[in-house]
Design an enzyme around this catalytic site. Structure first.
Site: not given
Ligand code: THU
Length: 128
Positions: A44, A55, A86, A53, A42, A89
């Protein structure tokens, strides 16, 4: 590659997560039809909505390298709770996977649950 091995690849991918805002680090390992494994984490940003994310990072890396079909993805975070993809994704995946696509949802102890795409995202294909 067995499921545990793919989950370990996702764990490696997690090291490159950029999650300075949530401090929630996620890694993904995605197998393409060619057999290549694509890693993602991920990413941000200070404008929170830009977050991508793990994925989707893995999918976008693969797609922009020419891969179009996929068999399996494994995902993991730092949490001892199992992580699931999520909704955004799942929607992105829907363009590139069939109902039998395998989603390995893991936790920090390398325990995992296995689902098909159809189980996590039924009846979502848009008949354009
Ligand atoms: N996140 C993912 O990378 N994958 C998921 O399946 C759920 C959430 C990340 C997004 C964000 O950077 C952090 O986790 C908190 O939501």
């Amino acid at each position: 590659m067995d499921y545990l091995e793919l989950l370990k690849q996702a764990e490696k991918a997690k090291k490159f997560s950029y999650a300075n805002y949530s401090n929630f680090h996620v890694g993904a390992a995605l197998i393409g039809a060619s057999g290549t494994v694509y890693l993602g984490a991920n990413v941000e940003g200070a404008s929170y909505g830009v977050t991508t994310c793990a994925e989707r990072t893995a999918f976008y890396k693969a797609i922009t390298e020419g891969e179009r079909k996929f068999t399996t993805i494994a995902i993991i975070s730092d949490s001892d709770k199992i992580i699931y993809p999520c909704g955004i994704c799942r929607q992105v995946m829907s363009d590139f996977v069939d109902d039998n696509f395998v989603i390995i949802c893991g936790n920090s102890n390398l325990e995992y649950e296995v689902y098909t795409f159809e189980q996590l995202m039924p009846k979502c294909k848009i008949p354009l």
